[in-house]
Design an enzyme around this catalytic site. Sequence first.
Site, PDB file in Angstrom:
ATOM      1  NE  ARG A  71      -2.335  -1.261   3.577  1.00 37.46           N
ATOM      2  CZ  ARG A  71      -1.795  -0.483   4.494  1.00 37.46           C
ATOM      3  NH1 ARG A  71      -1.865   0.841   4.378  1.00 37.46           N
ATOM      4  NH2 ARG A  71      -1.208  -0.983   5.551  1.00 37.46           N
ATOM      5  CE1 TYR A 199       1.551  -7.077  -3.587  1.00 36.46           C
ATOM      6  CE2 TYR A 199       0.649  -5.588  -1.937  1.00 36.46           C
ATOM      7  CZ  TYR A 199       1.252  -6.785  -2.274  1.00 36.46           C
ATOM      8  OH  TYR A 199       1.536  -7.702  -1.304  1.00 36.46           O
ATOM      9  CE  LYS A 208      -6.783  -3.436   5.522  1.00 41.99           C
ATOM     10  NZ  LYS A 208      -5.753  -4.293   5.192  1.00 41.99           N
ATOM     11  CG  HIS A 228      -7.021  -3.099  10.117  1.00 38.30           C
ATOM     12  ND1 HIS A 228      -5.727  -2.623  10.174  1.00 38.30           N
ATOM     13  CD2 HIS A 228      -6.987  -4.136   9.247  1.00 38.30           C
ATOM     14  CE1 HIS A 228      -4.949  -3.353   9.377  1.00 38.30           C
ATOM     15  NE2 HIS A 228      -5.684  -4.275   8.813  1.00 38.30           N
ATOM     16  CB  SER A 250      -0.614  -3.564   7.993  1.00 34.29           C
ATOM     17  OG  SER A 250      -1.787  -2.851   7.667  1.00 34.29           O
ATOM     18  CB  CYS A 252       0.810  -6.151  14.054  1.00 32.80           C
ATOM     19  SG  CYS A 252       1.963  -4.825  13.666  1.00 32.80           S
ATOM     20  CG  ASP A 279      -7.254  -7.261   6.899  1.00 29.43           C
ATOM     21  OD1 ASP A 279      -6.258  -7.113   7.631  1.00 29.43           O
ATOM     22  OD2 ASP A 279      -7.537  -6.484   5.969  1.00 29.43           O
ATOM     23  NE  ARG A 372       0.200  -8.637   2.503  1.00 27.88           N
ATOM     24  CZ  ARG A 372      -0.368  -8.250   3.644  1.00 27.88           C
ATOM     25  NH1 ARG A 372      -1.450  -8.847   4.083  1.00 27.88           N
ATOM     26  NH2 ARG A 372       0.153  -7.264   4.351  1.00 27.88           N
TER      27      ARG A 372
HETATM   28  P1  GTP Z   1      -2.148  -7.734   7.463  1.00 22.33           P
HETATM   29  O1  GTP Z   1      -2.646  -8.794   6.533  1.00 22.33           O
HETATM   30  O2  GTP Z   1      -1.097  -6.871   6.858  1.00 22.33           O
HETATM   31  O3  GTP Z   1      -3.261  -6.910   8.044  1.00 22.33           O
HETATM   32  O4  GTP Z   1      -1.344  -8.487   8.646  1.00 22.33           O
HETATM   33  P2  GTP Z   1      -1.813  -9.330   9.931  1.00 22.33           P
HETATM   34  O5  GTP Z   1      -2.159  -8.415  11.056  1.00 22.33           O
HETATM   35  O6  GTP Z   1      -2.842 -10.324   9.549  1.00 22.33           O
HETATM   36  O7  GTP Z   1      -0.457 -10.069  10.367  1.00 22.33           O
HETATM   37  P3  GTP Z   1      -0.021 -11.607  10.246  1.00 22.33           P
HETATM   38  O8  GTP Z   1      -0.848 -12.505  11.113  1.00 22.33           O
HETATM   39  O9  GTP Z   1       0.072 -11.952   8.818  1.00 22.33           O
HETATM   40  O10 GTP Z   1       1.430 -11.553  10.886  1.00 22.33           O
HETATM   41  C1  GTP Z   1       2.467 -10.788  10.338  1.00 22.33           C
HETATM   42  C2  GTP Z   1       3.787 -11.241  10.864  1.00 22.33           C
HETATM   43  O11 GTP Z   1       3.807 -11.127  12.291  1.00 22.33           O
HETATM   44  C3  GTP Z   1       4.062 -12.686  10.524  1.00 22.33           C
HETATM   45  O12 GTP Z   1       5.141 -12.756   9.634  1.00 22.33           O
HETATM   46  C4  GTP Z   1       4.393 -13.362  11.822  1.00 22.33           C
HETATM   47  O13 GTP Z   1       5.683 -13.930  11.767  1.00 22.33           O
HETATM   48  C5  GTP Z   1       4.389 -12.266  12.879  1.00 22.33           C
HETATM   49  N1  GTP Z   1       3.597 -12.702  14.041  1.00 22.33           N
HETATM   50  C6  GTP Z   1       2.269 -12.990  14.066  1.00 22.33           C
HETATM   51  N2  GTP Z   1       1.877 -13.381  15.297  1.00 22.33           N
HETATM   52  C7  GTP Z   1       2.978 -13.333  16.083  1.00 22.33           C
HETATM   53  C8  GTP Z   1       3.222 -13.604  17.481  1.00 22.33           C
HETATM   54  O14 GTP Z   1       2.335 -13.974  18.255  1.00 22.33           O
HETATM   55  N3  GTP Z   1       4.501 -13.426  17.912  1.00 22.33           N
HETATM   56  C9  GTP Z   1       5.503 -13.007  17.081  1.00 22.33           C
HETATM   57  N4  GTP Z   1       6.720 -12.855  17.599  1.00 22.33           N
HETATM   58  N5  GTP Z   1       5.310 -12.743  15.772  1.00 22.33           N
HETATM   59  C10 GTP Z   1       4.069 -12.899  15.280  1.00 22.33           C
HETATM   60  C1  SPV Z   2      -2.851  -4.513   5.308  1.00 23.01           C
HETATM   61  O1  SPV Z   2      -1.879  -3.873   4.873  1.00 23.01           O
HETATM   62  O2  SPV Z   2      -3.377  -4.249   6.404  1.00 23.01           O
HETATM   63  C2  SPV Z   2      -3.383  -5.634   4.512  1.00 23.01           C
HETATM   64  C3  SPV Z   2      -2.879  -5.835   3.155  1.00 23.01           C
HETATM   65  O3  SPV Z   2      -4.259  -6.338   4.989  1.00 23.01           O
HETATM   66  S1  SPV Z   2      -3.609  -4.745   2.016  1.00 23.01           S
HETATM   67  O4  SPV Z   2      -4.783  -5.401   1.416  1.00 23.01           O
HETATM   68  O5  SPV Z   2      -2.610  -4.487   0.949  1.00 23.01           O
HETATM   69  O6  SPV Z   2      -4.028  -3.533   2.659  1.00 23.01           O
HETATM   70 MN    MN Z   3      -4.755  -5.714   7.158  1.00 20.26          MN
END
Ligand code: GTP
Ligand code: SPV
Ligand code: MN
Length: 595
Positions: A71, A199, A208, A228, A250, A252, A279, A372
């Site tokens: 983004r 993208y 979003k 979110h 994002s 996290c 999400d 992704r």
């Molecule tokens: P978006 O799709 O961007 O909104 O991301 P998201 O909030 O769904 O994050 P996602 O679950 O994909 O996690 C992103 C990264 O954080 C991953 O690469 C994980 O390695 C890391 N992660 C997720 N959960 C944990 C956790 O409990 N501990 C740690 N240390 N890392 C974590």
């Molecule tokens: C985020 O960035 O929080 C995502 C990926 O979930 S995107 O759809 O590119 O915003």
């Molecule tokens: Mn997201």
Amino acid sequence: MALTKNKAVLEFVDEAAKLACPDNVVWIDGSEAQLEMLRAEAVSTGELIKLNEEKLPGCYYHRSALNDVARVEGRTFICTRRQEDAGPTNNWMAPAEGYETAKKILRGSMRGRTMYVIPFSMGPVASSFAKIGVELTDSIYVVVSMAIMTRVGQAVLDKLGDSPDFVRGFHGKCELDEEKRYILQFPEDNAIWSVNSGYGGNVLLGKKCFALRIASFQGKNEGWMAEHMLILGIEYPNGETKYIAAAFPSACGKTNLAMLIPPEHYRKQGYKVWTLGDDIAWIRLGADGRLYAVNPEAGFFGVAPGTNVKSNPNALASTSRNTIFTNVVYKPEDGTVWWEGLDKNPPRGALNWKGEPWDPDSGEKGAHPNSRFTAPAKNCPCIAKNWEDPDGVPLSAIIFGGRRAKTAPLVYQSRDWEHGVFVGSIMASETTAAATGAVGVVRRDPMAMRPFIGYHVGDYFAHWLDMGKRITKKPLIFNVNWFRTDDGGNFMWPGFGENFRVLEWIIRRCEGEADAQETEIGYVPYAEDIDLDELDYNITPERKFDINALKEILGVEKEYWREDARGIEEFYATIGDRLPPELRKQLDILEENLK
Ligand code: GTP
Ligand code: SPV
Ligand code: MN
């Protein structure tokens, strides 16, 4: 041929076609036959690569342009008539200037191309929660991704009938020129225009742009919330299920938490976690005075790196068929894919996300950190049976959380709704690869919505407070931080499936069954009340995780919090007189507590 007689839709499509001058206009009817034809066409042009049908049935590989991998917050604008209505967290452009800028770029840009008309529904088509959009695009990648992420096709137009009430999304790849990339939201017109990107969140306009930026504005006006947030259900051994929604910025941890597998001794007792969304949550007040959440999406656009059989087997299983992989490593040898953290065997003879021969020993990453997968939610082994319930699920708790090396404890509970809104409003997190720009910089990210609030952040906080006045059975509000590190930068908390131990405490708090200590910032668990049974984690080879480590990450260090309070003061100052007085009062209380 047009799939509707809806005048507003036909007019929208005609005007766009007159501007962009595509050779053809193709309506997406939602049939598998049409989608399959489009996939085949994209394969013939190289836009998609078909993966191994035996190992990854129905799966495709896609590479974005090198300059187009996340983004672009700096080029995302909220186009409201009055600048002050966009607020300090958004870039603003006047609507007339927004349309003019985009029109100049789109004019004639689809010559020699096809424009696809995608009718889509955010939320199950039959749900009264659902909202309809029509996205125009010249990208097959967008069409096939939208067909995974949303409900598309004729059924959506049938539901719309002759109503003009739909969000108008207009996307053109144009030249993919990053200097002319614009993601423009017009909340007052229910319109989104996106140019020069191909993208994810920039172009899958249901995600979003609509389900958060436009929908948050609709929600404020109509008395509901677009957040979110992931949605999950915890099933107890007695068969009862409690629901939680959680907002993390994002990359996290939302997808990971939404699909977590409880530690073994919980599973043996009969505990289960069910995924409803990873999400976005649309949240409304039910007739019984509780909050109900629906996932408006139909798929996961998940971060690939770090996803593996151990960290998130459910996400991995979701990608086993009918999935699109973007910007990961491609293995021509057997038509499969790889990314950092999938396993410990980086492939030889593979191509990196840029399409170059890649040597795993080079020290360079093979997959882009924001690579992704786009996978149908119904593929997920732990998808809740009721995930498409048109009425949503009742929330027991709302959780906020960010990526903080220090300051925020593992978990704490707000004192009440008003304080909970304050806790959400002061969220801060280290930036990630999900958006372009520096990574690892701490910034304020209220409710994990900073890049996604479609209007003034002060009014958004006021809306949260107003909702609280209407909810008679309020969910409790918590904050978590899985990312506390020791002085060597190692994560102190094991995270992932072990996060269940914290969720379990949270639900016990909701049921009035767990004790807590009152601190300067809210209620923090007694370390003894977080179950550490059979937890086996090494922070470093020398240091095992134990109750002392737990006490450390539950600690509220006044020094850090005083510094944080100064950061909150600065952030609140940017909001000016639209900051609700209730939040100002909460900050005064925090500062008083820290004296
Ligand atoms: P978006 O799709 O961007 O909104 O991301 P998201 O909030 O769904 O994050 P996602 O679950 O994909 O996690 C992103 C990264 O954080 C991953 O690469 C994980 O390695 C890391 N992660 C997720 N959960 C944990 C956790 O409990 N501990 C740690 N240390 N890392 C974590
Ligand atoms: C985020 O960035 O929080 C995502 C990926 O979930 S995107 O759809 O590119 O915003
Ligand atoms: Mn997201």
